[in-house]
Write a protein that holds these residues in place. Sequence first.
Motif, mmCIF file in Angstrom:
data_model
loop_
_atom_site.group_PDB
_atom_site.id
_atom_site.type_symbol
_atom_site.label_atom_id
_atom_site.label_comp_id
_atom_site.label_asym_id
_atom_site.label_seq_id
_atom_site.Cartn_x
_atom_site.Cartn_y
_atom_site.Cartn_z
ATOM 1 N N TRP A 49 -15.686 -7.546 -1.143
ATOM 2 C CA TRP A 49 -16.422 -6.441 -0.528
ATOM 3 C C TRP A 49 -15.716 -5.956 0.730
ATOM 4 C CZ3 TRP A 49 -17.976 -6.447 4.469
ATOM 5 C CH2 TRP A 49 -18.108 -7.688 5.111
ATOM 6 N N PHE A 50 -15.088 -6.878 1.460
ATOM 7 C CA PHE A 50 -14.415 -6.560 2.722
ATOM 8 C C PHE A 50 -13.195 -5.677 2.463
ATOM 9 C CE2 PHE A 50 -11.560 -7.941 6.270
ATOM 10 C CZ PHE A 50 -12.382 -7.662 7.345
ATOM 11 N N ASP A 51 -12.406 -6.051 1.443
ATOM 12 C CA ASP A 51 -11.242 -5.246 1.072
ATOM 13 C C ASP A 51 -11.657 -3.868 0.578
ATOM 14 O OD1 ASP A 51 -9.618 -7.357 1.719
ATOM 15 O OD2 ASP A 51 -9.231 -7.981 -0.337
ATOM 16 N N GLU A 52 -12.786 -3.797 -0.079
ATOM 17 C CA GLU A 52 -13.276 -2.526 -0.619
ATOM 18 C C GLU A 52 -13.759 -1.611 0.508
ATOM 19 O OE1 GLU A 52 -14.685 0.274 -3.593
ATOM 20 O OE2 GLU A 52 -13.291 -1.396 -3.722
ATOM 21 N N ALA A 53 -14.485 -2.174 1.469
ATOM 22 C CA ALA A 53 -15.157 -1.349 2.478
ATOM 23 C C ALA A 53 -14.178 -0.658 3.425
ATOM 24 C CB ALA A 53 -16.131 -2.208 3.282
ATOM 25 N N ARG A 54 -13.216 -1.410 3.943
ATOM 26 C CA ARG A 54 -12.165 -0.914 4.838
ATOM 27 C C ARG A 54 -12.628 -0.426 6.212
ATOM 28 N NH1 ARG A 54 -8.184 -3.796 3.376
ATOM 29 N NH2 ARG A 54 -7.074 -3.162 1.481
ATOM 30 N N PHE A 55 -13.901 -0.044 6.355
ATOM 31 C CA PHE A 55 -14.349 0.601 7.576
ATOM 32 C C PHE A 55 -15.713 0.050 7.948
ATOM 33 C CE2 PHE A 55 -15.227 5.126 9.482
ATOM 34 C CZ PHE A 55 -14.881 4.685 10.740
ATOM 35 N N GLY A 56 -15.829 -0.454 9.189
ATOM 36 C CA GLY A 56 -17.096 -1.015 9.642
ATOM 37 C C GLY A 56 -17.425 -0.567 11.053
ATOM 38 N N MET A 57 -18.666 -0.819 11.446
ATOM 39 C CA MET A 57 -19.143 -0.481 12.795
ATOM 40 C C MET A 57 -19.428 -1.754 13.575
ATOM 41 S SD MET A 57 -22.628 1.537 14.000
ATOM 42 C CE MET A 57 -22.080 3.214 13.685
ATOM 43 N N GLN A 114 -6.797 8.803 12.220
ATOM 44 C CA GLN A 114 -5.409 8.378 12.021
ATOM 45 C C GLN A 114 -5.294 6.853 12.107
ATOM 46 O OE1 GLN A 114 -3.182 10.577 14.977
ATOM 47 N NE2 GLN A 114 -2.953 12.360 13.644
ATOM 48 N N MET A 115 -6.018 6.243 13.055
ATOM 49 C CA MET A 115 -5.994 4.781 13.188
ATOM 50 C C MET A 115 -6.597 4.107 11.959
ATOM 51 S SD MET A 115 -7.058 4.763 17.205
ATOM 52 C CE MET A 115 -7.656 3.087 17.251
ATOM 53 N N LEU A 116 -7.660 4.691 11.427
ATOM 54 C CA LEU A 116 -8.289 4.145 10.215
ATOM 55 C C LEU A 116 -7.321 4.211 9.037
ATOM 56 C CD1 LEU A 116 -10.686 3.140 8.506
ATOM 57 C CD2 LEU A 116 -11.472 5.529 8.392
ATOM 58 N N ALA A 117 -6.720 5.388 8.822
ATOM 59 C CA ALA A 117 -5.761 5.539 7.726
ATOM 60 C C ALA A 117 -4.575 4.604 7.914
ATOM 61 C CB ALA A 117 -5.292 6.988 7.638
ATOM 62 N N ASP A 118 -4.122 4.471 9.154
ATOM 63 C CA ASP A 118 -3.009 3.586 9.485
ATOM 64 C C ASP A 118 -3.345 2.142 9.114
ATOM 65 O OD1 ASP A 118 -0.447 3.151 10.755
ATOM 66 O OD2 ASP A 118 -1.537 2.295 12.450
ATOM 67 N N SER A 119 -4.566 1.708 9.445
ATOM 68 C CA SER A 119 -4.996 0.343 9.112
ATOM 69 C C SER A 119 -4.988 0.119 7.605
ATOM 70 C CB SER A 119 -6.400 0.075 9.667
ATOM 71 O OG SER A 119 -6.428 0.139 11.068
ATOM 72 N N VAL A 120 -5.592 1.051 6.871
ATOM 73 C CA VAL A 120 -5.682 0.892 5.415
ATOM 74 C C VAL A 120 -4.287 0.929 4.782
ATOM 75 C CG1 VAL A 120 -6.677 1.833 3.291
ATOM 76 C CG2 VAL A 120 -8.009 1.841 5.403
ATOM 77 N N SER A 121 -3.388 1.723 5.361
ATOM 78 C CA SER A 121 -2.025 1.812 4.823
ATOM 79 C C SER A 121 -1.293 0.481 4.910
ATOM 80 C CB SER A 121 -1.228 2.894 5.556
ATOM 81 O OG SER A 121 -0.745 2.437 6.812
ATOM 82 N N MET A 122 -1.766 -0.407 5.788
ATOM 83 C CA MET A 122 -1.162 -1.731 5.955
ATOM 84 C C MET A 122 -2.083 -2.833 5.434
ATOM 85 S SD MET A 122 0.669 -1.229 9.658
ATOM 86 C CE MET A 122 -0.758 -0.509 10.473
ATOM 87 N N ASP A 123 -2.985 -2.473 4.520
ATOM 88 C CA ASP A 123 -3.910 -3.428 3.898
ATOM 89 C C ASP A 123 -4.870 -4.042 4.896
ATOM 90 O OD1 ASP A 123 -3.632 -3.294 1.178
ATOM 91 O OD2 ASP A 123 -2.049 -4.799 1.068
ATOM 92 N N GLY A 124 -5.250 -3.272 5.925
ATOM 93 C CA GLY A 124 -6.200 -3.774 6.906
ATOM 94 C C GLY A 124 -7.482 -2.955 6.928
ATOM 95 N N GLU A 161 -1.909 -11.655 5.046
ATOM 96 C CA GLU A 161 -3.121 -12.059 5.756
ATOM 97 C C GLU A 161 -4.186 -10.965 5.633
ATOM 98 O OE1 GLU A 161 -2.789 -15.005 9.262
ATOM 99 O OE2 GLU A 161 -1.583 -13.279 9.816
ATOM 100 N N ILE A 162 -5.435 -11.388 5.574
ATOM 101 C CA ILE A 162 -6.549 -10.451 5.639
ATOM 102 C C ILE A 162 -6.768 -10.127 7.120
ATOM 103 C CG2 ILE A 162 -8.937 -10.028 4.937
ATOM 104 C CD1 ILE A 162 -6.977 -10.799 2.661
ATOM 105 N N TRP A 163 -6.827 -8.839 7.436
ATOM 106 C CA TRP A 163 -6.946 -8.509 8.861
ATOM 107 C C TRP A 163 -7.835 -7.291 9.072
ATOM 108 C CZ3 TRP A 163 -5.101 -3.916 11.027
ATOM 109 C CH2 TRP A 163 -4.192 -3.179 10.255
#
Length: 424
Positions: A8-16, A275-285, A246-248
């Motif tokens: 679920w964590f890998d799927e969500a990608r974005f949290g508050m 941009q920071m969100l897209a950047d994170s996901v682009s690196m599997d974070g 690593e999961i990050w």
Amino acid sequence: MGVMRQAWFDEARFGMFVHFGIYSVAARHEWVQSYERLTEADYRPYFENFDPDRFDAAALARRAKETGMGYVVLTTKHHDGFCLWDSALTDFTSVTACGRDLVREYVDALRAEGLKVGLYHSLIDWHHPDFTVDWNHPRRDDADARALNEGRDMARYREYLHGQVQELLTQYGQIDYLFFDFTYPEERDGWAGKGPDAWDAEALLALCRELQPEMLVNDRLGIPADFVTPEQYQPTSPLMKDGKPEIWEACQTLNGSWGYHRDNMDQKSPTLLVQMLADSVSMDGNMLLNVGPDGRGALAPRDERTLDEIGGWMRLHRDAIIGAGHAAFPPPREGVYTRRGDRLYLHLFSWPLGFLHLPGLAGRVRFARLLNDGSWLRTSVTDPDQQASHMTPAGEVEGTLTVHLPVRRPDVLVPVIELTLTGE
């Protein structure tokens, strides 16, 4: 970590992230007690005047969902020791202060919206009489600071810490995520820090595994757990350890402060945050974006506006974030890639004139479109053996796919091009 636990964590990608407590009444950073060396008596008025009449957990959960977030993480207790739930182990709680178990309100609201439930819990506790003075403690500069540690017993504090974690993990149903904060073993200013032994980290993690076996736990106990938490900086490539990914999760603020800071106007723009969100996901974070409700429990209008804009972008571009991850293609200079199945998403941080050149994608793409409105984009491959005219893109390496763009940039925070890959 079990693959199912992190799915679920890998799927969500974005949290508050939600930092809320009596420091929100002080309104000048959640570390105010330490930064200003406040005594318990100095700090007490914020407890006595804690009245979160505008804290609306249901509205907060809706806001997270509307912003495109899949989970929320609330501070159950920050370093000042103030607890947002009905703890039987202390009266320094929201129930004593204002008659409300805010953790109960919060978990119920998240479940009603179908969001994953995350809790933050401070390992540090400046209020507890057995927590020893160290280089973070508000009393570290007192004339008799060394003498304050006489009679303090970290063994008793550990029992309290483990007892409170047990309360949180047994009284509120399934908890999906626990963010401990934090371990600091190094010495500073003549004071010892606190390493994993200060918390009996191994036993505390074992307690978490026993009580909530599916729960994700972060790395700040000072021992390996499920994921790592870069704070207020962005990695530059997928995180690896011993040759394994690593999961990050990058935890980021809206203005540099986690707790409500009335006079801090250093707001990040919605464009930068996307941009920071897209950047994170682009690196599997993942990215965990913080809000600090004000002294009455409401989000500041400036934060609401930012989340509104991000939510509008996410409604159009969620496929490029949720369930997406790293793509093994070199991105062009204009942005970053994310990938989900046969869809490659190019997040454009800058908008080029007319042509976008994508190395290695010639013959690999069967359809290209702008994601915001679904409009088709023409693609071409330049033949390097042909003499280019003065109006033909030149200088591209063989295998480069060229996407033809309109002159006007789409009116969205970050334009995204969706490339449907061939089956090769």
